[in-house]
Design a protein around this motif. Structure first.
Motif, PDB file in Angstrom:
ATOM      1  N   GLY A 137     -41.838   2.676  12.895  1.00  0.00           N
ATOM      2  CA  GLY A 137     -41.562   1.851  11.738  1.00  0.00           C
ATOM      3  C   GLY A 137     -40.556   0.765  12.049  1.00  0.00           C
ATOM      4  O   GLY A 137     -39.723   0.903  12.948  1.00  0.00           O
ATOM      5  N   CYS A 174     -44.824   0.056   8.890  1.00  0.00           N
ATOM      6  CA  CYS A 174     -44.948   1.250   9.707  1.00  0.00           C
ATOM      7  C   CYS A 174     -46.369   1.366  10.228  1.00  0.00           C
ATOM      8  O   CYS A 174     -47.317   0.882   9.600  1.00  0.00           O
ATOM      9  N   CYS A 205     -43.345   4.786   4.840  1.00  0.00           N
ATOM     10  CA  CYS A 205     -42.450   3.797   5.467  1.00  0.00           C
ATOM     11  C   CYS A 205     -41.072   3.818   4.809  1.00  0.00           C
ATOM     12  O   CYS A 205     -40.539   2.776   4.404  1.00  0.00           O
ATOM     13  N   GLY A 242     -37.916  -0.364   4.178  1.00  0.00           N
ATOM     14  CA  GLY A 242     -39.021  -0.342   5.111  1.00  0.00           C
ATOM     15  C   GLY A 242     -39.758  -1.665   5.094  1.00  0.00           C
ATOM     16  O   GLY A 242     -40.045  -2.211   4.030  1.00  0.00           O
TER      17      GLY A 242
END
Length: 128
Positions: free
Chosen positions: A37, A52, A110, A49
């Protein structure tokens, strides 16, 4: 332990591009056993995030803010993951981290708590 080293960050004007790399290594390490990620953290903001990617590279997830502009990829033979960032915006300014995990579930969300191994980050600054 697993070592991750990011590179490719820097200063770029809005609308420009950068390609981040994350090289991973360790005793007995094989990237094919890890989901990877990319995360980022801007000053005064929480880590989020960005994108990913699954073990084989066939499954990916992107944050809504970067979808269509960023592309995540991996080269298991080189133990390296990439984040191609196009059409960069000032709001993309942050420290970018790569992370890895062997878990077979959860990574697709993620989210940082689902990742066990982290690099030190590479700064990305986008100017107007």
């Amino acid at each position: 332990q697993l070592d991750l080293v990011e590179s490719g960050g820097g200063l770029v004007q809005s609308g420009g591009s950068l390609r981040l790399s994350c090289t991973m290594s360790g005793v007995g390490f094989s990237l094919k056993n890890y989901a990877v990620g990319w995360f980022r953290q801007a000053p005064g903001k929480e880590r989020e995030g960005v994108s990913c990617i699954g073990h084989s590279g066939g499954t990916t997830n992107y944050a809504a803010s970067v979808k269509g502009r960023f592309t995540i990829d991996r080269d298991n033979a080189k133990n390296t993951a990439y984040l191609q960032m196009n059409n960069l915006e000032v709001e993309d300014t942050a420290i970018y981290y790569c992370a890895a995990v062997t878990s077979r579930t959860g990574w697709i969300r993620c989210r940082s708590p689902d990742f066990d191994y982290w690099g030190q980050g590479t700064p990305v600054t986008v100017s107007s």
